[in-house]
Enzyme design. Structure first.
Site, short mmCIF file in Angstrom:
data_model
loop_
_atom_site.label_atom_id
_atom_site.label_comp_id
_atom_site.label_asym_id
_atom_site.label_seq_id
_atom_site.Cartn_x
_atom_site.Cartn_y
_atom_site.Cartn_z
N TYR A 20 127.50 -82.05 14.24
CA TYR A 20 128.34 -81.92 13.05
C TYR A 20 128.55 -80.46 12.66
O TYR A 20 129.58 -80.12 12.09
CB TYR A 20 127.68 -82.62 11.85
N ASP B 172 120.52 -95.78 23.00
CA ASP B 172 121.33 -96.91 23.49
C ASP B 172 120.57 -98.22 23.36
O ASP B 172 121.09 -99.22 22.88
CB ASP B 172 121.85 -96.66 24.92
C1 IPM Z 1 128.89 -90.80 6.39
C2 IPM Z 1 130.28 -90.47 6.89
C3 IPM Z 1 130.39 -88.97 7.10
C4 IPM Z 1 129.42 -88.62 8.22
C5 IPM Z 1 131.79 -88.43 7.43
C6 IPM Z 1 132.80 -88.85 6.42
C7 IPM Z 1 131.78 -86.94 7.55
O1 IPM Z 1 130.61 -91.20 8.01
O2 IPM Z 1 128.48 -90.28 5.34
O3 IPM Z 1 128.23 -91.63 7.01
O4 IPM Z 1 129.74 -88.80 9.41
O5 IPM Z 1 128.34 -88.15 7.90
#
Ligand code: IPM
Ligand code: NAD
Ligand code: MN
Length: 357
Positions: free
Chosen positions: A142, A219
């Protein structure tokens, strides 16, 4: 005691479900003179892009940093989902998580027996399901460097030992308060970051000899969550795996709409949001299930404000509401967001929510 709560409604059903959670917080404060909440509402996500071109305006981040806790609805939607868009609502949420330093995302999963029939699984498999996911929230793919050319793209996945240690310790501390089992989920047969996770988690586990640790590849974990969900207690994993597995676990609970989350850092302050998204398909129709947001408010009281009683009152009021059958369409009912909220408030007010000893 006075607590400052920053409220970030966001997009889609976000404003609908946060309004429900705020109403419930108002009600618990009104019923107890011992504490007061001061709410301040701020834009984030698509709403903030529309207002000022920035999915996390500096004023919003500043308000969140100085608050005792943050309550967030959801961000995103088709209006801002052009794959070529330079700014996206989700960037605001990620920047907020990073800015607040909330590295440990708690996602508890329990299944109310009345909702077990909604799950695609056989009812008996769901008996005794009580899991707590600890999803690492401020690292991994991320937040790694991203590249994009016409011919390809990359997302770098990085983790440091320190990042793994702090969320792992949190997982073990929570396990100590529960059934003393930790399942660590990785892909150590392929990924170098996972091999670092595995050795780090194994080392941290030695600080907690009373807690049992097992490792599971992601998985097979995806399968095991469906075949033996009651076997798990605390599950700790990296950011992306945690995102995916918790949506899968939501199917056990009946709907994405009922699961709350708490994101914690080093201090008391935290970010509280349901695990679901902005649900553009039902936004503005009064159909959103507010229980995930309401239960997130309960987590806020418990983890940031140490108001365990008030948190449990809300959780019991949610159980009473489910047992009365006041359910939104995602749970097979025909109640509207406001009906469910009113039922929770009712249960709080009448004391139905207090579990008789
Ligand atoms: C969550 C969401 C977020 C994530 C997105 C919207 C960035 O899916 O809070 O689970 O992937 O963390
Ligand atoms: P979603 O969670 O918004 O919706 C998935 C499905 O679940 C939809 O059919 C929706 O109607 C239903 N649903 C979700 N919450 C519900 C609720 N409270 N009550 C009743 N039904 C509910 O996921 P998506 O459709 O993949 O994503 C939509 C947008 O939301 C995307 O832009 C995504 O990035 C964003 N998103 C934001 C967050 C967040 O802000 N934390 C989390 C997930 C997705
Ligand atoms: Mn998600």
């Amino acid at each position: 005691m006075k607590a400052k709560i920053a409220v970030l409604p966001g997009d889609g059903i976000g404003p609908e479900v946060t309004a429900a959670a705020v109403a419930v917080l108002h009600a618990v404060a009104a019923s107890d003179g011992g504490y007061r909440f001061e709410f301040g509402e701020h834009p984030i996500g698509g709403a903030a892009i529309d207002a000022c071109g920035d999915p996390l305006p500096p004023q919003t981040l500043a308000a969140c940093t100085s608050a005792d806790a943050v309550l967030l609805g959801a961000v995103g939607g088709p209006k801002w989902s052009d794959p070529n868009a330079k700014v996206r609502p989700e960037q605001g949420l990620l920047a907020l998580r990073a800015g607040l330093g909330v590295f440990a995302n708690l996602r508890p999963v329990r299944v109310h027996p009345n909702l077990a029939t909604l799950s695609p699984l056989k009812n008996e498999k769901l008996r005794d399901v009580d899991m707590l996911f600890l999803r690492e929230l401020t690292g991994g793919a991320y937040f790694g460097a991203k590249t994009r050319t016409d011919l390809g793209a990359t997302d770098e996945c990085r983790y440091t030992v320190a990042e793994i240690e702090r969320v792992t310790r949190r997982a073990f501390e929570f396990a100590r308060l529960r059934r003393k089992r930790v399942t660590h989920v990785d892909k150590a047969n392929v990924l170098e970051t996972s091999r670092l996770w595995r050795s780090t988690v194994t080392r941290v586990a030695r600080e907690f000899p009373d807690v049992l640790l097992e490792h599971q590849l992601v998985d097979s974990m995806a399968m095991l969550l469906l075949t033996r969900p009651a076997a798990y207690d605390v599950i700790v994993t990296e950011n992306l795996f945690g995102d995916i597995l918790t949506d899968e676990a939501a199917a056990l609970a009946g709907s994405l709409g009922v699961l709350p989350s708490a994101s914690l850092g080093d201090g008391k302050a935290g970010l509280y949001e349901p695990i679901h998204g902005a649900a553009p398909d039902i936004a503005g129709k009064g159909l959103a299930n507010p229980l995930g947001a309401i239960l997130s408010a309960a987590l806020l009281l418990r983890h940031s404000l140490d108001l365990e009683h008030a948190a449990a009152d809300i959780e019991n009021a949610v159980v009473a509401t489910i047992e009365r059958g006041v359910l939104t369409p995602d749970l097979g009912g025909s109640a509207r967001t406001q009906d469910v909220t009113a039922a929770v408030l009712d249960a709080l007010g009448t004391g139905q929510c207090r579990i008789a000893a």
